[in-house]
Scaffold this motif. Structure first.
Motif, mmCIF file in Angstrom:
data_model
loop_
_atom_site.group_PDB
_atom_site.id
_atom_site.type_symbol
_atom_site.label_atom_id
_atom_site.label_comp_id
_atom_site.label_asym_id
_atom_site.label_seq_id
_atom_site.Cartn_x
_atom_site.Cartn_y
_atom_site.Cartn_z
ATOM 1 N N GLU A 69 8.288 -0.657 16.419
ATOM 2 C CA GLU A 69 7.203 -1.456 15.856
ATOM 3 C C GLU A 69 7.339 -1.628 14.349
ATOM 4 O O GLU A 69 6.405 -2.082 13.682
ATOM 5 N N GLN A 70 8.505 -1.285 13.813
ATOM 6 C CA GLN A 70 8.723 -1.448 12.381
ATOM 7 C C GLN A 70 9.422 -2.777 12.134
ATOM 8 O O GLN A 70 10.337 -3.144 12.862
ATOM 9 N N ILE A 71 8.984 -3.490 11.093
ATOM 10 C CA ILE A 71 9.641 -4.759 10.734
ATOM 11 C C ILE A 71 10.277 -4.580 9.357
ATOM 12 O O ILE A 71 11.468 -4.337 9.256
ATOM 13 N N LEU A 72 9.492 -4.652 8.291
ATOM 14 C CA LEU A 72 10.022 -4.283 6.980
ATOM 15 C C LEU A 72 10.174 -2.765 6.939
ATOM 16 O O LEU A 72 9.350 -2.039 7.490
ATOM 17 N N GLY B 273 -11.628 -4.777 -3.173
ATOM 18 C CA GLY B 273 -11.525 -5.824 -2.164
ATOM 19 C C GLY B 273 -10.426 -5.613 -1.147
ATOM 20 O O GLY B 273 -10.038 -6.551 -0.448
ATOM 21 N N LYS B 274 -9.906 -4.383 -1.022
ATOM 22 C CA LYS B 274 -8.811 -4.122 -0.106
ATOM 23 C C LYS B 274 -9.186 -3.057 0.917
ATOM 24 O O LYS B 274 -10.052 -2.227 0.670
ATOM 25 N N ILE B 275 -8.535 -3.117 2.071
ATOM 26 C CA ILE B 275 -8.661 -2.046 3.057
ATOM 27 C C ILE B 275 -7.263 -1.548 3.388
ATOM 28 O O ILE B 275 -6.282 -2.282 3.270
ATOM 29 N N ASP B 276 -7.173 -0.312 3.807
ATOM 30 C CA ASP B 276 -5.915 0.253 4.267
ATOM 31 C C ASP B 276 -5.779 -0.103 5.745
ATOM 32 O O ASP B 276 -6.421 0.497 6.602
ATOM 33 N N ILE B 277 -4.952 -1.111 6.036
ATOM 34 C CA ILE B 277 -4.846 -1.633 7.392
ATOM 35 C C ILE B 277 -4.234 -0.608 8.344
ATOM 36 O O ILE B 277 -4.544 -0.594 9.541
ATOM 37 N N LEU C 239 -0.399 -6.364 12.859
ATOM 38 C CA LEU C 239 0.993 -6.363 12.412
ATOM 39 C C LEU C 239 1.352 -7.693 11.758
ATOM 40 O O LEU C 239 2.075 -7.741 10.754
ATOM 41 N N ARG C 240 0.845 -8.790 12.325
ATOM 42 C CA ARG C 240 1.173 -10.106 11.782
ATOM 43 C C ARG C 240 0.551 -10.315 10.409
ATOM 44 O O ARG C 240 1.213 -10.755 9.468
ATOM 45 N N VAL C 241 -0.744 -10.000 10.272
ATOM 46 C CA VAL C 241 -1.415 -10.248 9.003
ATOM 47 C C VAL C 241 -0.893 -9.300 7.922
ATOM 48 O O VAL C 241 -0.789 -9.672 6.748
ATOM 49 N N ARG C 242 -0.529 -8.075 8.308
ATOM 50 C CA ARG C 242 0.071 -7.148 7.333
ATOM 51 C C ARG C 242 1.429 -7.662 6.869
ATOM 52 O O ARG C 242 1.734 -7.649 5.671
ATOM 53 N N LEU C 243 2.258 -8.114 7.810
ATOM 54 C CA LEU C 243 3.586 -8.609 7.438
ATOM 55 C C LEU C 243 3.474 -9.800 6.495
ATOM 56 O O LEU C 243 4.234 -9.907 5.530
ATOM 57 N N ARG C 244 2.516 -10.678 6.759
ATOM 58 C CA ARG C 244 2.374 -11.862 5.906
ATOM 59 C C ARG C 244 2.104 -11.450 4.471
ATOM 60 O O ARG C 244 2.720 -11.980 3.538
ATOM 61 N N GLN C 245 1.182 -10.490 4.263
ATOM 62 C CA GLN C 245 0.885 -10.075 2.890
ATOM 63 C C GLN C 245 2.023 -9.260 2.294
ATOM 64 O O GLN C 245 2.289 -9.343 1.094
ATOM 65 N N GLN C 246 2.711 -8.476 3.111
ATOM 66 C CA GLN C 246 3.863 -7.728 2.594
ATOM 67 C C GLN C 246 4.948 -8.678 2.088
ATOM 68 O O GLN C 246 5.545 -8.449 1.038
ATOM 69 N N GLY D 204 7.627 -2.843 2.547
ATOM 70 C CA GLY D 204 7.216 -2.312 3.838
ATOM 71 C C GLY D 204 6.255 -1.142 3.737
ATOM 72 O O GLY D 204 5.568 -0.818 4.703
ATOM 73 N N LEU D 205 6.203 -0.483 2.552
ATOM 74 C CA LEU D 205 5.307 0.661 2.383
ATOM 75 C C LEU D 205 3.870 0.237 2.117
ATOM 76 O O LEU D 205 2.957 1.040 2.238
ATOM 77 N N SER D 206 3.665 -1.015 1.745
ATOM 78 C CA SER D 206 2.325 -1.474 1.391
ATOM 79 C C SER D 206 1.445 -1.593 2.629
ATOM 80 O O SER D 206 1.765 -2.313 3.570
ATOM 81 N N GLN D 207 0.323 -0.884 2.619
ATOM 82 C CA GLN D 207 -0.634 -0.928 3.730
ATOM 83 C C GLN D 207 -1.977 -1.502 3.293
ATOM 84 O O GLN D 207 -2.909 -1.548 4.087
ATOM 85 N N GLN D 208 -2.064 -1.917 2.033
ATOM 86 C CA GLN D 208 -3.316 -2.451 1.509
ATOM 87 C C GLN D 208 -3.437 -3.930 1.846
ATOM 88 O O GLN D 208 -2.626 -4.745 1.427
ATOM 89 N N LEU D 209 -4.463 -4.255 2.602
ATOM 90 C CA LEU D 209 -4.708 -5.640 2.985
ATOM 91 C C LEU D 209 -5.778 -6.215 2.063
ATOM 92 O O LEU D 209 -6.902 -5.707 2.003
#
Length: 599
Positions: free
Chosen positions: A346-349, A483-487, A542-549, A558-563
């Protein structure tokens, strides 16, 4: 009236130009003071509201629970229009301006536009697919399917046909592969097979075709996406697949035919990995994977297919590095495991390294340690940062023999401490990628023993799914973390670990969360609606996290989890709310299922 909101985004972008113009002409602007009620429970909503400025809160009137907060360009309350009655109360948190689309006008648009209607009357997964289809600059390759335009008709020979006749047929038909009938079995014989057998091997022109044909055929279905065929070729290290239609072989799909029509880079990267003669060459290939991710994501490749492809390429990278570093005599004496999201596929970046090693013999430790340091450095060069928690095969805690790992698993499960349970969770997602996989299976079998999976142990294992709050109250008008959440903490981890806990309880072998959900459904542990909802939610996260990453310019994206909620469009915030509600409900189900109120 000039409209001050963006209607060129889903769901309004599903309307054609005339419908959109008509909608614009029908909008009214309405104002609400801070604290003013907008809709009361049981009201028949006058229409749907689209917020231009301000914040609206949705509450349960009976207990005051806040369900959602809505901000700029968010819609409410569609359900009240469709069901003719408002289920909750809606009130302005601050001075608020909304556009109102009257109920009759909204219903008229639903009747006129199929996609617009489907969007409001379907599940989260279908909504995601519709939005992705509109968002993506979808390439012709992604939309193309396996059909008569890209496949070659099959040419068959019998098992007794000589290699000389096979070569003549290949030249005559201009095919590089023929199918071989041997009784009920069908195999394949390629030009490369001929060269290896006659020029390198000891076969003659009179050798039978069946003697060198390969009968473990890999196939795709007629009508599948071409990308799926490319993925199978990459995974199995082959350059052609058979095409079946209603169970019958109807042709062959060749890699070169595909690549001559459509441009893609995944197979080229895979070939560079396989042909690499040094770690330096592997680093070059590894750096191209991230570019491939950006390209394919932009072309509309589904997140599940992207995960599968990247997992395949990353594991081949690690395997090739292992071959270049470890001498032949030690390769079957160890087993390298990837853990966590890499183990689940389930890892992309690239995120941090999570790995472990199994030794066949403790006496090999001294010889293996310097090789592990080299492999660790190779992973750093590939773009895998070190694990902050030290879950790496260069640390003594993650290097053991089979017996040592079995003892460690036993201690983890009997301890019941949160750290021990998290170590167990990480290890449970392990997949062998290098060396001797047979070393792993007895360890895996050890935690599937019923004596170790008591209800108390399962409950302690599941409890970690509750350690982070679901950030629903921050949506729309986030009041902290800028304004961020840890996804990961608020959404992905509780879903993934909850599914993992159920898989642990029922001794399910699979590591991938989506596959675990499918098996849990088959076993009747989860009903199909719940499982599908969790699947849709995870894919969305996973999709919305990848887009912001991918939009981030920071190193180790890939380490960024802040949405950043403020960067999300209204349609994405709406789907995020729905997905988070699924996670919250799932956590409540876990509490009931494992009786976590007692822990």
């Amino acid at each position: 009236m000039t409209i001050q909101i963006n209607l060129n985004q889903p769901p309004f972008s599903f309307l054609d130009a005339d419908q959109l113009d008509w909608l614009t002409s029908r909008l009214d602007l309405v104002f609400f003071n801070a604290g003013a009620p907008i809709l009361q429970q049981g009201d028949q909503a006058p229409g749907i509201y689209i917020i231009y400025k301000g914040v609206v809160e949705e509450r349960d009137p009976e207990n005051g629970q806040v369900f959602s907060q809505y901000g700029k360009e968010d819609l409410f309350d569609v359900r009240a229009v469709l069901e003719k009655s408002c289920k909750h109360t809606f009130a302005a948190v601050e001075e608020t301006l909304c556009y109102l689309l009257r109920a009759d006008d909204f219903i008229q648009l639903l009747e006129q536009s199929g996609d617009f209607s489907v969007y409001f009357n379907t599940d989260l997964g279908t909504q995601q697919s519709m939005v992705e289809r509109q968002d993506s600059s979808v390439s012709e390759f992604i939309l193309s399917r396996v059909d008569d335009d890209v496949i070659r008709p099959p040419v068959y020979v019998s098992a007794q046909t000589s290699l000389a006749r096979v070569a003549a047929l290949m030249f005559e038909k201009k095919h590089d592969a023929l199918l071989v009938r041997n009784g009920q079995d069908i195999g394949i014989l390629t030009g490369t097979d001929l060269i290896k057998a006659t020029l390198i091997g000891d076969k003659t022109k009179q050798t039978r075709a069946a003697d060198i044909a390969q009968f473990n055929l890999i196939g795709v279905e007629y009508g599948e996406f071409l990308f799926s065929a490319l993925l199978k070729m990459t995974q199995h290290k082959i350059e052609r697949v058979v095409v079946r239609k209603e169970g019958q072989i109807v042709g062959l799909l060749e890699l070169m035919d595909m690549l001559s029509t459509f441009s893609t880079h995944s197979h080229i990267i895979a070939m560079r990995i396989d042909q690499a003669k040094s770690l330096k060459e592997l680093v070059v290939a590894a750096k191209r994977v991230e570019t491939l991710i950006e390209t394919l994501n932009g072309q509309g490749v589904k997140i599940t297919a992207l995960m599968e492809l990247v997992t395949t390429l990353n594991r081949r990278l690690i395997f090739k590095a292992f071959e270049l570093i470890f001498p032949q005599r030690l390769r079957q004496s160890v087993c390298i495991l990837v853990l966590g999201s890499e183990g689940r596929g389930e890892q992309i970046l690239k995120t941090d390294q999570d790995n472990a090693i199994i030794l066949d013999n403790e006496h090999d430790r001294e010889a293996v340690l310097p090789l592990l340091q080299q492999l660790h450095q190779a992973l750093l060069d590939f773009g895998y940062p070190p694990c902050p928690g030290g879950v790496m095969f260069i640390n003594d805690s993650w290097i053991h023999t089979v017996e040592g790992w079995q003892e460690r698993v036993d201690r983890w499960l009997h301890s019941g401490k949160p750290d021990a349970m998290m170590n167990m969770a990480i290890f449970m997602d392990g997949e062998p990628v290098c060396g001797n996989p047979e070393l792993f299976w007895p360890i895996k079998a050890s935690w599937q023993l019923e004596t170790l999976r008591s209800s108390i142990v399962s409950a302690r294992f599941a409890k970690s799914a509750l350690q982070f709050e679901t950030p629903l109250t921050f949506l729309g008008n986030i009041r902290e973390d800028h304004g961020k959440i840890d996804i990961k903490k608020g959404a992905i981890f509780p879903l993934v670990h909850g599914v993992r806990a159920l898989a642990f309880e029922h001794a399910i072998d699979e590591c991938n969360s989506l596959e675990r959900l499918a098996i849990l459904t088959e076993k009747g542990v989860l009903d199909s609606e719940t499982a599908q909802g969790l699947r849709d939610a995870l894919v969305f996260f996973l999709r919305v996290r990848l887009r912001q990453q991918l939009e981030s310019e920071t190193p180790n994206r890939g380490l960024s989890q802040q949405l950043d909620i403020n960067q999300l469009r209204s349609v994405d915030r709406n789907m995020l709310r729905h997905a988070l509600h699924r996670v919250k409900k799932f956590k409540q189900q876990l509490v009931q299922h494992f009786h976590l109120e007692n822990f």
